[in-house]
Design a protein around this motif. Structure first.
Motif, PDB file in Angstrom:
ATOM      1  N   TYR A   1       0.835  -1.204   0.000  1.00  0.00           N
ATOM      2  CA  TYR A   1       0.000   0.000   0.000  1.00  0.00           C
ATOM      3  C   TYR A   1       0.874   1.260   0.000  1.00  0.00           C
ATOM      4  O   TYR A   1       0.561   2.239  -0.672  1.00  0.00           O
ATOM      5  CB  TYR A   1      -0.937   0.022   1.202  1.00  0.00           C
ATOM      6  CG  TYR A   1      -2.011  -1.049   1.190  1.00  0.00           C
ATOM      7  CD1 TYR A   1      -2.469  -1.617   0.006  1.00  0.00           C
ATOM      8  CD2 TYR A   1      -2.571  -1.501   2.377  1.00  0.00           C
ATOM      9  CE1 TYR A   1      -3.453  -2.581   0.002  1.00  0.00           C
ATOM     10  CE2 TYR A   1      -3.554  -2.476   2.386  1.00  0.00           C
ATOM     11  CZ  TYR A   1      -3.986  -3.009   1.195  1.00  0.00           C
ATOM     12  OH  TYR A   1      -4.963  -3.976   1.197  1.00  0.00           O
TER      13      TYR A   1
ATOM     14  N   GLN B   1       2.508   1.670  -3.493  1.00  0.00           N
ATOM     15  CA  GLN B   1       1.530   2.082  -4.503  1.00  0.00           C
ATOM     16  C   GLN B   1       0.978   3.484  -4.219  1.00  0.00           C
ATOM     17  O   GLN B   1       0.101   3.956  -4.931  1.00  0.00           O
ATOM     18  CB  GLN B   1       0.365   1.089  -4.545  1.00  0.00           C
ATOM     19  CG  GLN B   1       0.754  -0.271  -5.040  1.00  0.00           C
ATOM     20  CD  GLN B   1      -0.385  -1.285  -4.927  1.00  0.00           C
ATOM     21  OE1 GLN B   1      -1.381  -1.067  -4.225  1.00  0.00           O
ATOM     22  NE2 GLN B   1      -0.240  -2.397  -5.609  1.00  0.00           N
TER      23      GLN B   1
ATOM     24  N   ASP C   1      -0.951   4.359  -1.902  1.00  0.00           N
ATOM     25  CA  ASP C   1      -2.346   4.290  -1.479  1.00  0.00           C
ATOM     26  C   ASP C   1      -2.548   4.967  -0.129  1.00  0.00           C
ATOM     27  O   ASP C   1      -3.645   5.433   0.174  1.00  0.00           O
ATOM     28  CB  ASP C   1      -2.803   2.828  -1.373  1.00  0.00           C
ATOM     29  CG  ASP C   1      -2.928   2.154  -2.727  1.00  0.00           C
ATOM     30  OD1 ASP C   1      -3.207   2.862  -3.719  1.00  0.00           O
ATOM     31  OD2 ASP C   1      -2.743   0.928  -2.785  1.00  0.00           O
TER      32      ASP C   1
ATOM     33  N   PHE D   1      -8.499   5.621   2.495  1.00  0.00           N
ATOM     34  CA  PHE D   1      -8.207   4.434   1.693  1.00  0.00           C
ATOM     35  C   PHE D   1      -9.306   3.383   1.875  1.00  0.00           C
ATOM     36  O   PHE D   1      -9.801   2.811   0.903  1.00  0.00           O
ATOM     37  CB  PHE D   1      -6.839   3.866   2.090  1.00  0.00           C
ATOM     38  CG  PHE D   1      -6.487   2.568   1.437  1.00  0.00           C
ATOM     39  CD1 PHE D   1      -6.204   2.518   0.074  1.00  0.00           C
ATOM     40  CD2 PHE D   1      -6.420   1.401   2.172  1.00  0.00           C
ATOM     41  CE1 PHE D   1      -5.870   1.316  -0.537  1.00  0.00           C
ATOM     42  CE2 PHE D   1      -6.081   0.203   1.578  1.00  0.00           C
ATOM     43  CZ  PHE D   1      -5.811   0.154   0.218  1.00  0.00           C
TER      44      PHE D   1
ATOM     45  N   LYS E   1     -11.924   2.144  -1.005  1.00  0.00           N
ATOM     46  CA  LYS E   1     -12.046   0.715  -1.342  1.00  0.00           C
ATOM     47  C   LYS E   1     -13.511   0.256  -1.221  1.00  0.00           C
ATOM     48  O   LYS E   1     -13.989  -0.538  -2.023  1.00  0.00           O
ATOM     49  CB  LYS E   1     -11.175  -0.131  -0.420  1.00  0.00           C
ATOM     50  CG  LYS E   1      -9.699  -0.010  -0.676  1.00  0.00           C
ATOM     51  CD  LYS E   1      -9.276  -0.816  -1.836  1.00  0.00           C
ATOM     52  CE  LYS E   1      -8.457  -1.997  -1.397  1.00  0.00           C
ATOM     53  NZ  LYS E   1      -7.836  -2.654  -2.527  1.00  0.00           N
TER      54      LYS E   1
END
Length: 83
Positions: free
Chosen positions: A48, A51, A53, A75, A79
């Motif tokens: 995470y 990336q 994120d 996050f 999602k």
């Protein structure tokens, strides 16, 4: 006599300090981050991070990584809203 310029300055300073305090309280440990995300693997947490994120910080001179609690919550929300 009350100076409106001084009053506005004090109000702006109070808001700035409040914002900074909230930002400081926002950083949590790896264990807390994993608990919030309901994951048990540090590898997943690293994925995470890699990336981008989630926001994180590695303070200079420390082996520990801190995570932004608000970015973790965003996050999770993102999602949950994915089709």
């Amino acid at each position: 006599m009350e100076n409106p310029l001084l009053k506005n300055l004090v109000k702006a300073l109070a808001e700035e300090l409040s914002t900074n305090q909230n930002e400081e309280d926002d950083w949590i440990t790896t264990e807390e981050a994993m608990s919030i995300l309901k994951i048990s693997s540090k590898t997943t947490l690293k994925k995470y991070r890699d990336q981008n994120d989630i926001k994180y910080s590695a303070p200079i001179g420390s082996k520990h990584i801190l995570y932004s609690k608000s970015s973790l919550l965003k996050f999770i929300e993102d999602k949950a809203n994915m089709p």
